[in-house]
Design an enzyme around this catalytic site. Structure first.
Site, PDB file in Angstrom:
ATOM      1  N   PHE A  35      14.848   5.525  -0.529  1.00  0.00           N
ATOM      2  CA  PHE A  35      14.636   4.138  -0.912  1.00  0.00           C
ATOM      3  C   PHE A  35      14.492   3.949  -2.422  1.00  0.00           C
ATOM      4  CE2 PHE A  35      13.792   4.064   3.523  1.00  0.00           C
ATOM      5  CZ  PHE A  35      14.015   2.766   3.953  1.00  0.00           C
ATOM      6  N   ARG A  36      13.727   4.836  -3.068  1.00  0.00           N
ATOM      7  CA  ARG A  36      13.269   4.548  -4.419  1.00  0.00           C
ATOM      8  C   ARG A  36      13.933   5.350  -5.536  1.00  0.00           C
ATOM      9  NH1 ARG A  36       9.487   3.506  -0.808  1.00  0.00           N
ATOM     10  NH2 ARG A  36       8.227   1.630  -1.095  1.00  0.00           N
ATOM     11  N   GLN A 105       7.516  10.412   7.561  1.00  0.00           N
ATOM     12  CA  GLN A 105       7.717   8.999   7.260  1.00  0.00           C
ATOM     13  C   GLN A 105       9.129   8.559   7.637  1.00  0.00           C
ATOM     14  OE1 GLN A 105       5.765   7.841   3.297  1.00  0.00           O
ATOM     15  NE2 GLN A 105       5.951  10.067   3.096  1.00  0.00           N
ATOM     16  N   HIS A 123       6.384   5.935  10.926  1.00  0.00           N
ATOM     17  CA  HIS A 123       7.086   4.652  10.815  1.00  0.00           C
ATOM     18  C   HIS A 123       8.025   4.391  11.990  1.00  0.00           C
ATOM     19  CE1 HIS A 123       6.349   5.162   6.232  1.00  0.00           C
ATOM     20  NE2 HIS A 123       5.342   4.548   6.828  1.00  0.00           N
ATOM     21  N   CYS A 134       9.984  -8.018  27.910  1.00  0.00           N
ATOM     22  CA  CYS A 134       9.650  -7.210  29.089  1.00  0.00           C
ATOM     23  C   CYS A 134       9.426  -5.739  28.767  1.00  0.00           C
ATOM     24  CB  CYS A 134      10.733  -7.344  30.156  1.00  0.00           C
ATOM     25  SG  CYS A 134      12.306  -6.521  29.740  1.00  0.00           S
ATOM     26  N   ASN A 217       9.046  19.076  -4.059  1.00  0.00           N
ATOM     27  CA  ASN A 217       9.629  17.777  -4.388  1.00  0.00           C
ATOM     28  C   ASN A 217      10.365  17.901  -5.718  1.00  0.00           C
ATOM     29  OD1 ASN A 217       9.775  15.010  -3.353  1.00  0.00           O
ATOM     30  ND2 ASN A 217       8.756  14.431  -5.257  1.00  0.00           N
TER      31      ASN A 217
END
Length: 246
Positions: A35-36, A105, A123, A134, A217
């Site tokens: 996303f970032r 996530q 998530h 229903c 990371n």
């Protein structure tokens, strides 16, 4: 780097209760955008009438359901994505008996596709979809097959919603409790592919009381100074070498 891989391998081998906490960077090696980052969804999908954060909100889902699904199918669903080296290494760690849980996530289901069983999905998952009336279950193929329309329940004609946590929605309390319990009991916490800026998910790290915190990371995080080991490299390569090396 070889020294860091050896240290990680030794930590894994000497640990009895490992938890892996992962973010979008785990799946980017399966060609699912995050996303970032510079090439992430929030940058590449900008310029339209609505920003991505708005289109992935609950209020947008309720008020502009067709537009939500058009964006969701185009930008969020990657049905052809396959597990990568990181997913397979984690599945092997679980088979070895020292990885007790994955807290993710991500919503793509690739950990399970690689063979992992105890996966806590903070998530939700694109693989699960439910009728809002229903509660009938529908798989991903059903969402994709209704490509030009809003998917509706075949039983009651109710609106179908993906089992994913949208903006403005709270995380499931039971899922959070499971994640907290797993992290609190871990002797080693390996964090990978996440910048640790998304809350409340990133706040789960404060429950870790074990001996080894490992961060894998490509960029720095706010927890680097607290870690036993920091490796800034491809998570798939790192985990694969550490787990499968002789």
């Amino acid at each position: 780097m070889d020294e860091s891989i050896n240290r990680l391998s030794n930590i894994i081998k000497s640990s009895r209760d490992i938890v892996f906490f992962g973010g979008a960077g785990v799946s980017t090696e399966s060609n699912i955008p995050d996303f970032r980052s510079e090439n992430g969804l929030y940058r590449t999908a900008s310029g339209g009438e609505y920003p991505p954060e708005t289109m992935l909100s609950r209020s947008f889902f309720d008020a502009h359901t067709l537009e939500f699904y058009e964006f969701y199918r185009e930008k969020i669903l990657y049905p052809d994505a396959k597990p990568n080296k990181a997913h397979y290494a984690l599945a092997q760690m679980e088979r070895n008996g020292n990885l007790k849980a994955i807290v993710t996530q991500n919503i793509d289901g690739l950990h399970q596709a690689a063979g992992s069983r105890n996966v806590i999905e903070l998530h939700g998952s694109v693989l699960r979809n439910y009728c809002t009336s229903c509660k009938a279950f529908y798989d991903l193929d059903y969402i994709i097959s209704s490509s030009s329309t809003v998917p509706m329940c075949s039983a009651c004609r109710g609106l179908i919603k993906p089992d994913v946590v949208l903006y403005e929605e709270a995380l499931d309390e039971t899922v959070i409790e499971d994640a907290v319990s797993a992290i609190a009991q871990a002797d080693t916490l390996i964090v990978g592919g996440t910048s640790l800026v998304v809350y409340p998910a990133a706040g789960l790290l404060r429950y870790f009381k074990g001996s080894s915190l490992v961060l894998i990371n490509k960029s720095s995080t706010q927890y680097d100074s607290r870690a036993s080991l920091v490796i800034k490299d491809s998570i798939g390569s790192v985990l694969s070498k550490a787990v499968f090396s002789k």
